[in-house]
Design a protein around this motif. Structure first.
Motif, PDB file in Angstrom:
ATOM      1  N   GLU A 180      17.086  94.488 -13.479  1.00 45.23           N
ATOM      2  CA  GLU A 180      17.475  94.776 -14.860  1.00 45.23           C
ATOM      3  C   GLU A 180      16.535  95.769 -15.540  1.00 45.23           C
ATOM      4  N   PHE A 181      15.495  96.217 -14.854  1.00 51.74           N
ATOM      5  CA  PHE A 181      14.554  97.159 -15.455  1.00 51.74           C
ATOM      6  C   PHE A 181      15.204  98.539 -15.591  1.00 51.74           C
ATOM      7  N   PRO A 182      14.818  99.317 -16.592  1.00 54.98           N
ATOM      8  CA  PRO A 182      15.286 100.713 -16.673  1.00 54.98           C
ATOM      9  C   PRO A 182      14.851 101.502 -15.444  1.00 54.98           C
ATOM     10  N   ASP A 183      15.718 102.373 -14.952  1.00 55.23           N
ATOM     11  CA  ASP A 183      15.409 103.130 -13.738  1.00 55.23           C
ATOM     12  C   ASP A 183      14.105 103.911 -13.863  1.00 55.23           C
ATOM     13  N   ALA A 184      13.906 104.582 -14.988  1.00 56.07           N
ATOM     14  CA  ALA A 184      12.707 105.408 -15.140  1.00 56.07           C
ATOM     15  C   ALA A 184      11.447 104.547 -15.132  1.00 56.07           C
ATOM     16  N   PHE A 185      11.528 103.372 -15.738  1.00 57.18           N
ATOM     17  CA  PHE A 185      10.376 102.473 -15.716  1.00 57.18           C
ATOM     18  C   PHE A 185      10.122 101.969 -14.301  1.00 57.18           C
ATOM     19  N   THR A 186      11.181 101.605 -13.587  1.00 52.68           N
ATOM     20  CA  THR A 186      11.029 101.149 -12.206  1.00 52.68           C
ATOM     21  C   THR A 186      10.368 102.226 -11.355  1.00 52.68           C
ATOM     22  N   ASP A 187      10.794 103.473 -11.523  1.00 51.86           N
ATOM     23  CA  ASP A 187      10.181 104.585 -10.782  1.00 51.86           C
ATOM     24  C   ASP A 187       8.688 104.685 -11.087  1.00 51.86           C
ATOM     25  N   ALA A 188       8.339 104.589 -12.374  1.00 52.65           N
ATOM     26  CA  ALA A 188       6.934 104.679 -12.767  1.00 52.65           C
ATOM     27  C   ALA A 188       6.138 103.502 -12.211  1.00 52.65           C
ATOM     28  N   LEU A 189       6.751 102.327 -12.206  1.00 54.85           N
ATOM     29  CA  LEU A 189       6.073 101.143 -11.690  1.00 54.85           C
ATOM     30  C   LEU A 189       5.822 101.268 -10.190  1.00 54.85           C
ATOM     31  N   ILE A 190       6.822 101.735  -9.457  1.00 57.37           N
ATOM     32  CA  ILE A 190       6.668 101.923  -8.010  1.00 57.37           C
ATOM     33  C   ILE A 190       5.560 102.936  -7.719  1.00 57.37           C
ATOM     34  N   THR A 191       5.570 104.049  -8.428  1.00 58.93           N
ATOM     35  CA  THR A 191       4.557 105.081  -8.216  1.00 58.93           C
ATOM     36  C   THR A 191       3.165 104.546  -8.526  1.00 58.93           C
ATOM     37  N   ASP A 192       3.043 103.814  -9.621  1.00 61.63           N
ATOM     38  CA  ASP A 192       1.760 103.229  -9.999  1.00 61.63           C
ATOM     39  C   ASP A 192       1.298 102.236  -8.948  1.00 61.63           C
ATOM     40  N   ARG A 220      11.170 104.756   0.125  1.00 61.08           N
ATOM     41  CA  ARG A 220      12.377 105.538  -0.156  1.00 61.08           C
ATOM     42  C   ARG A 220      13.425 104.599  -0.716  1.00 61.08           C
ATOM     43  N   ALA A 221      13.927 104.928  -1.904  1.00 63.97           N
ATOM     44  CA  ALA A 221      14.975 104.125  -2.526  1.00 63.97           C
ATOM     45  C   ALA A 221      16.321 104.435  -1.882  1.00 63.97           C
ATOM     46  N   THR A 222      17.074 103.407  -1.560  1.00 64.85           N
ATOM     47  CA  THR A 222      18.380 103.588  -0.920  1.00 64.85           C
ATOM     48  C   THR A 222      19.540 103.444  -1.890  1.00 64.85           C
ATOM     49  N   ASP A 223      19.248 103.061  -3.141  1.00 60.14           N
ATOM     50  CA  ASP A 223      20.329 102.813  -4.096  1.00 60.14           C
ATOM     51  C   ASP A 223      20.591 103.981  -5.032  1.00 60.14           C
ATOM     52  N   ARG A 224      19.739 104.995  -4.981  1.00 61.19           N
ATOM     53  CA  ARG A 224      19.957 106.172  -5.833  1.00 61.19           C
ATOM     54  C   ARG A 224      19.089 107.314  -5.331  1.00 61.19           C
ATOM     55  N   GLU A 225      19.425 108.509  -5.756  1.00 55.20           N
ATOM     56  CA  GLU A 225      18.692 109.699  -5.334  1.00 55.20           C
ATOM     57  C   GLU A 225      17.467 109.893  -6.212  1.00 55.20           C
ATOM     58  N   THR A 226      16.300 109.920  -5.617  1.00 50.27           N
ATOM     59  CA  THR A 226      15.070 110.221  -6.340  1.00 50.27           C
ATOM     60  C   THR A 226      14.015 110.686  -5.355  1.00 50.27           C
ATOM     61  N   ASP A 227      13.251 111.675  -5.775  1.00 52.40           N
ATOM     62  CA  ASP A 227      12.130 112.170  -4.984  1.00 52.40           C
ATOM     63  C   ASP A 227      10.809 111.844  -5.684  1.00 52.40           C
ATOM     64  N   ALA A 228      10.854 110.797  -6.529  1.00 53.27           N
ATOM     65  CA  ALA A 228       9.697 110.512  -7.375  1.00 53.27           C
ATOM     66  C   ALA A 228       8.542 109.872  -6.628  1.00 53.27           C
ATOM     67  N   PHE A 229       8.796 109.307  -5.449  1.00 51.10           N
ATOM     68  CA  PHE A 229       7.788 108.472  -4.825  1.00 51.10           C
ATOM     69  C   PHE A 229       6.973 109.214  -3.778  1.00 51.10           C
ATOM     70  N   PRO A 230       5.668 108.936  -3.723  1.00 52.34           N
ATOM     71  CA  PRO A 230       4.818 109.569  -2.704  1.00 52.34           C
ATOM     72  C   PRO A 230       5.234 109.158  -1.298  1.00 52.34           C
ATOM     73  N   ARG A 231       5.076 110.082  -0.365  1.00 51.63           N
ATOM     74  CA  ARG A 231       5.315 109.764   1.041  1.00 51.63           C
ATOM     75  C   ARG A 231       4.062 109.116   1.630  1.00 51.63           C
ATOM     76  N   GLY A 232       4.199 108.571   2.833  1.00 48.89           N
ATOM     77  CA  GLY A 232       3.060 107.904   3.432  1.00 48.89           C
ATOM     78  C   GLY A 232       3.180 107.829   4.935  1.00 48.89           C
ATOM     79  N   ASP A 233       2.186 107.192   5.550  1.00 51.87           N
ATOM     80  CA  ASP A 233       2.191 107.026   7.000  1.00 51.87           C
ATOM     81  C   ASP A 233       3.269 106.038   7.438  1.00 51.87           C
TER      82      ASP A 233
END
Length: 236
Positions: A157-169, A185-198
């Motif tokens: 139920e969180f706002p998408d933009a807040f969820t993105d910020a929370l994941i990044t943080d 990587r989010a599978t429910d919507r298109e976003t490139d907001a998240f850092p990649r990793g090993d």
């Protein structure tokens, strides 16, 4: 800290408080006597923490406004002592406490000038941050702890933009001192907001946020290699 625009933090704080109080209103006082989703805490302990967190962040707002160094807690044990002290208060007092301390924090933040918003303060974890971080820290507490209430909220139920910020943080914090960097990587919507990793973990964004903040895993989460999910250290 997140990459979201600073102007988002205050609305997220306000909306998070409304969301927390909405979840709280669905819970009877007797349910607060029982366990919360956090080990060792009843619902009353959780309310005590949320109220005292607003009070502690108000100390940082005072620091920013006056230039007088004012720690969130007077010593390393003060946070736990405050939570335990408030955990025995009657539920009605705790409900009012959460509301009243949020109002005090909001008023203190509203009074900050542009220069004061840039003043450096120190968090309970020892990080030096600008005062603009304060409403983000409060937002994070409110939204997440709404989900820790008995029969409380839901990350979905969180706002998408807040969820993105929370994941990044959360990803940023999870990478500190770790030899292997986790990415998602989010599978429910298109976003490139998240850092990649090993190691890349994919799944719905709400499930990723829940897992990264230590609120459990989901059958919808998986690594791209098929390996087990990485073991995460405790959240904060």
């Amino acid at each position: 800290m997140t990459n979201a625009p600073t102007s988002s933090y205050l609305p997220w704080m306000t909306e998070g408080h409304e969301y927390f109080m909405s979840a709280l209103k669905r819970i009877g006082d007797e349910q607060l006597e029982g366990p919360s989703a956090l080990p060792g805490w009843t619902g009353r302990h959780l309310l005590s923490h949320v109220g005292h967190n607003a009070r502690a962040l108000g100390r940082l707002a005072h620091w920013a406004a006056t230039g007088e160094p004012t720690a969130m807690y007077r010593n390393p044990s003060a946070r736990a002592e405050e939570i335990e002290a408030g955990g025995v208060w009657p539920a009605p007092r705790l409900r009012d406490f959460v509301e009243d301390e949020q109002v005090r924090l909001s008023v203190a933040l509203d009074r900050l000038t542009g220069v004061q918003w840039q003043a450096e303060v120190v968090t309970a974890q020892g990080r030096t941050v600008p005062a603009t971080t304060i409403p983000w820290l409060r937002s994070r507490e409110l939204w997440i702890h709404a989900c820790d209430l008995p029969s409380g909220g839901d990350f979905a139920e969180f706002p998408d933009a807040f969820t993105d910020a929370l994941i990044t943080d959360a990803l940023t914090r999870r990478r500190t001192g770790q030899s292997v960097a986790v990415g998602v990587r989010a599978t429910d919507r298109e976003t490139d907001a998240f850092p990649r990793g090993d190691v890349i973990v994919e799944g719905p964004s709400a499930d990723l946020a829940r897992w990264l903040t230590g609120r459990g895993t989901s059958p919808h989460l998986r690594t791209t290699t098929g390996a087990p999910l990485p073991q995460l250290p405790p959240w904060l």
